[in-house]
Design a protein around this motif. Structure first.
Motif, mmCIF file in Angstrom:
data_model
loop_
_atom_site.group_PDB
_atom_site.id
_atom_site.type_symbol
_atom_site.label_atom_id
_atom_site.label_comp_id
_atom_site.label_asym_id
_atom_site.label_seq_id
_atom_site.Cartn_x
_atom_site.Cartn_y
_atom_site.Cartn_z
ATOM 1 N N ALA A 99 8.659 3.056 0.133
ATOM 2 C CA ALA A 99 7.395 2.818 0.188
ATOM 3 C C ALA A 99 6.885 2.085 1.273
ATOM 4 N N ALA A 100 5.880 2.355 1.731
ATOM 5 C CA ALA A 100 5.372 1.390 2.987
ATOM 6 C C ALA A 100 3.902 1.392 3.040
ATOM 7 N N SER A 101 3.272 0.803 3.834
ATOM 8 C CA SER A 101 1.971 0.685 3.730
ATOM 9 C C SER A 101 1.261 1.856 3.973
ATOM 10 N N PHE A 111 8.905 -3.758 8.152
ATOM 11 C CA PHE A 111 7.613 -4.258 8.060
ATOM 12 C C PHE A 111 6.847 -3.036 8.672
ATOM 13 N N THR A 112 5.660 -2.884 7.878
ATOM 14 C CA THR A 112 4.696 -1.859 8.532
ATOM 15 C C THR A 112 3.258 -2.245 8.103
ATOM 16 N N THR A 113 2.473 -1.707 9.132
ATOM 17 C CA THR A 113 0.703 -1.738 8.981
ATOM 18 C C THR A 113 0.189 -0.397 8.705
ATOM 19 N N GLY A 114 -0.847 -0.562 7.924
ATOM 20 C CA GLY A 114 -1.706 0.807 7.739
ATOM 21 C C GLY A 114 -2.764 0.228 6.859
ATOM 22 N N THR A 115 -4.176 0.822 7.371
ATOM 23 C CA THR A 115 -5.388 0.637 6.630
ATOM 24 C C THR A 115 -5.318 -0.818 6.135
ATOM 25 N N ASP A 116 -5.167 -1.783 7.066
ATOM 26 C CA ASP A 116 -5.390 -3.355 7.198
ATOM 27 C C ASP A 116 -4.313 -3.950 5.904
ATOM 28 N N VAL A 117 -3.222 -3.432 5.598
ATOM 29 C CA VAL A 117 -2.192 -3.844 4.735
ATOM 30 C C VAL A 117 -1.026 -4.113 5.570
ATOM 31 N N PHE A 118 -0.522 -5.075 5.382
ATOM 32 C CA PHE A 118 0.996 -5.361 5.994
ATOM 33 C C PHE A 118 1.766 -5.265 4.989
ATOM 34 N N SER A 119 2.844 -4.637 4.786
ATOM 35 C CA SER A 119 3.964 -4.561 3.967
ATOM 36 C C SER A 119 5.167 -4.784 4.392
ATOM 37 N N ILE A 120 5.918 -5.302 3.461
ATOM 38 C CA ILE A 120 7.304 -5.592 3.638
ATOM 39 C C ILE A 120 8.226 -5.032 2.574
ATOM 40 N N ARG A 158 12.023 -2.031 -2.832
ATOM 41 C CA ARG A 158 10.844 -3.140 -3.153
ATOM 42 C C ARG A 158 9.959 -3.457 -2.030
ATOM 43 N N ARG A 159 8.506 -3.386 -2.295
ATOM 44 C CA ARG A 159 7.539 -3.230 -1.304
ATOM 45 C C ARG A 159 6.736 -4.417 -1.709
ATOM 46 N N ILE A 160 6.474 -5.325 -0.732
ATOM 47 C CA ILE A 160 5.474 -6.370 -1.186
ATOM 48 C C ILE A 160 4.352 -6.081 -0.061
ATOM 49 N N ALA A 161 3.085 -5.974 -0.451
ATOM 50 C CA ALA A 161 1.947 -5.610 0.193
ATOM 51 C C ALA A 161 1.263 -6.859 0.546
ATOM 52 N N VAL A 162 0.661 -7.165 1.630
ATOM 53 C CA VAL A 162 -0.041 -8.465 1.833
ATOM 54 C C VAL A 162 -1.533 -7.854 2.484
ATOM 55 N N ASP A 163 -2.503 -8.314 1.995
ATOM 56 C CA ASP A 163 -3.739 -7.808 2.356
ATOM 57 C C ASP A 163 -4.262 -8.438 3.570
ATOM 58 N N VAL A 164 -4.135 -8.099 4.704
ATOM 59 C CA VAL A 164 -4.346 -8.775 5.902
ATOM 60 C C VAL A 164 -6.164 -8.998 5.933
ATOM 61 N N TRP A 219 -2.443 -6.516 15.041
ATOM 62 C CA TRP A 219 -3.779 -6.203 15.698
ATOM 63 C C TRP A 219 -4.176 -4.815 16.014
ATOM 64 N N ALA A 220 -5.193 -4.612 16.272
ATOM 65 C CA ALA A 220 -5.858 -3.306 16.555
ATOM 66 C C ALA A 220 -6.588 -3.428 18.036
ATOM 67 N N GLU A 221 -6.134 -2.202 18.696
ATOM 68 C CA GLU A 221 -7.010 -2.160 20.068
ATOM 69 C C GLU A 221 -8.462 -2.077 19.924
ATOM 70 N N GLY A 222 -9.346 -2.829 20.622
ATOM 71 C CA GLY A 222 -10.639 -2.535 20.283
ATOM 72 C C GLY A 222 -11.286 -3.385 19.332
ATOM 73 N N SER A 223 -10.382 -4.513 18.433
ATOM 74 C CA SER A 223 -10.783 -5.251 17.421
ATOM 75 C C SER A 223 -10.658 -6.551 18.025
ATOM 76 N N SER A 224 -11.671 -7.444 17.927
ATOM 77 C CA SER A 224 -11.544 -9.048 18.458
ATOM 78 C C SER A 224 -10.669 -9.969 17.464
#
Lengths: 494, 205
Positions: free
Chosen positions: A265-267, A285-294, A301-307, A336-341
């Protein structure tokens, strides 16, 4: 008198028409490449590669056997691979200059290249055929050993798709033999090859069942040694899982070992991935829909961190730690995300234990268009729009803005991370140096603009002014050394 | 150089020549033997003009005379290289020479000369983006063998009058190789030595 005139006519005709063809062809060079301690240009019509050490400033020419079609830089600038209609030329490059070129003839023509991590082998693929044929075979690939020059061309079994990308793992003991596994990414499946046994039949790993209509396209592969076993982690578009592939069973050295597939399981809809050995061991480590997962690569086992901020990319890097949590440098990443500040600094060694408290967000004044970690520092430099820069210090949680007087054309970071170089145009061109520790900026005028590079190995900023006959500016401490007519070096001594 | 200056000072006092002055205006070609000229042009020649003034100062025998002269010569070549780079090679020479002339006593006379030459050379490459110029100045040695054909079949008695004739000379210039460094880049060595031919008119009085 007649004899004299005849003699002069013979003299003129005999010497007047034998100019070397290199003088008749354009001197134009393609975009420069930053290779190991050298800047290099491919000159298609001269059929040569020109290299220059930015300190020695002497041109070295490497002749090519045919007109180049495409050029590919090896990882870490270890060499240049030049493709032409008849094959390829591999030019290894070290601090001493270009080594002996390796010429490999190929039946097919290929546009895309994937290097092994240490540039010992290469897989060529994409647009196979002679390049002009009405029918080409996109599943034709070539496996080339860049040390021996051995080449194997073959067609992969296809399930309706063709390789879109190739990822090559490290050389090492695997399933009972010394192997180097290549993963060829096609829509809905992966083809697995052993580059140490290039003629062995490939194995295909389907990521979805035959009757499953979901589009699952593998897009990224990372390699790691998990529990002493070389493992490939595959991120795929259309899947919320990361696929883990291992080779637990031994196989003959001339056969491709059978991979075992596991799903972790990932983000949700992961958009980026990195696999790192952090304080608690191997983690994905994965990112997806503003969630950072380990994700733990063995237990899943996945730990999700809400960014809490839009993040789609992970840029991992290492830098010294203040504590003794790990031996050597600590592991960090920029989210980060391109276009985001917004940019988030993640302490990968601590994020599993501390969750969101191991993330340091910084919101900048303008959207980020490029972001580069600063080597050996817990910091980064961000490019903001067309004229802005920001030095990010994640220890002090500061973002120091730097405004260029004109348009910011390009940005590079020195290997040591102590300087950031930027090419700025405000009517006149200037090379700006920013001290990443103090934020102090100094500008030096340039005659022209061009392409800014930092040359690995010598850690030197060079501007190629993209002039017909070669014109570069090299930054030496606080002075600029200019060289004009670079490609004319030795032209009077053909 | 010291002996050359002595000749200039002393020779006029040694004998009375049959003729005093000779002016030649000739054009022609000089050729480069150096492969480096390929950077300038696919044709190895330069087109030029020479104006030479000689003063005859000594007549050792009935048909031969010795003189001293100075000349200015200019030669240029232009072409293109590397498909789209325009080239131009120019050289200006200041020459001083000792001249030997053997005359048949009528229309024909044969000349030989040798002397030092100071040459200024400029090689320019230009494209749409700008231009690069290499300049060099150097000493060399210059020599020539040729003939004059005077119109009107003059007799020795009439030699104090003005005569016009056709003149031709084969030449050779020697210069040491010269490294050209432009904007910090060495283009290599350019050797402008080579043979040439001059054709034009001569005026004798």
């Amino acid at each position: 008198m007649k004899r004299f005139i005849l003699l002069m006519a013979v003299l003129v005709l005999s010497v007047g028409c034998d100019r070397d063809s290199s003088f008749e062809n354009a001197l134009t060079a393609g975009s420069p490449h930053a290779l190991q301690s050298h800047i290099a240009w491919v000159m298609p019509q001269q059929q040569q590669v020109a290299l220059m050490h930015p300190d020695r400033l002497r041109l070295q020419r490497v002749p090519l056997e045919a007109e180049p079609r495409a050029t590919h830089r090896a990882p870490d600038g270890r060499g240049l691979l030049v493709l032409d209609a008849e094959g390829l030329t591999w030019i290894p490059v070290s601090d001493a200059g270009a080594g002996t070129p390796l010429r490999v003839s190929l039946e097919g023509a290929y546009r895309r290249v994937s290097f092994a991590p240490d540039a010992n082998r290469v897989v060529l693929f994409g647009e196979a055929g002679d390049g002009q044929a009405a029918l080409s075979n996109p599943n034709q690939i070539a496996i080339v050993d860049l040390e021996t020059g051995d080449a194997t061309e073959r067609t992969l079994r296809s399930y309706g798709s063709a390789p879109q990308a190739v990822a090559i793992g490290p050389v090492g003991p695997l399933a009972g033999a010394e192997r180097q596994i290549a993963w060829l990414l096609a829509e809905r499946y992966l083809a697995v090859l052993d580059l140490a046994a290039p003629t062995a039949a490939e194995l295909v790993v389907h990521l979805v069942l035959a009757d499953d209509t979901r589009e699952v396209s593998p897009t990224e592969v990372s390699f790691a040694e998990v529990d002493g076993m070389q493992t490939a982690f595959v991120r795929a578009l259309g899947s919320d899982d990361v696929f883990s592939l291992t080779f637990p069973d031994a196989a003959a050295a001339d056969a491709v070992p059978r991979p075992y597939l596991n799903q972790l399981a990932a983000s949700p809809a992961p958009s980026d991935m990195t696999v790192q050995t952090v304080a608690d061991g191997q983690r994905i480590f994965t990112t997806g829909t503003d969630v950072f997962s380990i994700t733990h690569p063995v237990t899943g086992r996945r730990i999700a961190v809400d960014v809490g901020l839009p993040v789609s990319r992970i840029q991992p890097f290492t830098a010294p730690r203040d504590d003794d949590l790990v031996e050597g440098d600590g592991h960090y990443a920029l989210l980060w995300a391109e276009g985001s500040s917004a940019v988030v600094f993640a302490d990968l060694d601590l994020v599993e234990r501390r969750g969101g408290r191991a993330l340091t967000p910084l919101v900048l004044s303008a959207p980020i268009t490029a972001l580069r970690p600063l080597p050996n520092r817990r910091g980064a430099v961000a490019r903001l729009g067309e004229a802005g820069l920001a030095l990010l210090d994640f220890e002090a949680r500061t973002a120091t803005p730097l405004l260029a007087s004109g348009r910011l054309l390009s940005l590079v970071v020195s290997e040591a991370g102590a300087q950031v170089y930027a090419l700025v145009r405000d009517g006149e061109h200037a090379l700006v140096t920013v001290d990443t520790d103090t934020g102090a900026a100094s500008a030096m005028p340039l005659a022209e603009g061009g392409v800014l590079l930092n040359i690995p190995g010598v850690d030197r900023a060079v501007v190629d002014h993209q002039q017909n006959w070669g014109h570069i500016s090299v930054l030496h401490d606080e002075t600029i050394t200019e060289r004009g007519g670079v490609f004319l070096e030795g032209a009077l001594d053909p | 150089m010291k002996y050359f200056l002595c000749l200039i000072v002393l020779l006029p006092q040694l004998a009375q020549a049959q003729i005093d002055w000779r002016l030649t205006i000739r054009g022609g070609q000089t050729f480069s033997l150096d492969a480096g000229h390929d950077l300038v042009s696919s044709y190895p020649g330069r087109t030029g003009l020479e104006v030479s003034l000689d003063k005859f100062v000594l007549s050792p025998s009935e048909h031969s005379t010795l003189g001293l002269g100075v000349a200015y010569a200019f030669a240029a070549a232009s072409d293109w290289v590397y498909e789209d780079i325009d080239t131009e090679l120019m050289n200006g020479d200041l020459r001083a020479h000792a001249l030997y002339r053997w005359s048949t006593g009528r229309s024909w006379a044969f000349n030989g000369r040798v002397g030092p030459v100071y040459r200024a050379t400029a090689l320019t490459l230009a494209d749409g983006g700008g231009e690069l110029m290499a300049k060099t100045e150097q000493w060399g040695v210059y020599g020539g063998l040729g003939f004059d054909y005077l119109f009107g079949d003059p007799s020795p008695v009439e030699m104090d009058e003005l005569f016009v004739g056709f003149s031709m000379e084969m030449t050779y210039a020697y210069f040491p190789e010269n490294e050209l460094v432009v904007a910090g880049t060495s283009w290599g060595s350019l050797d402008t030595s080579g043979p040439g031919v001059l054709v034009g008119f001569t005026y004798i009085w």
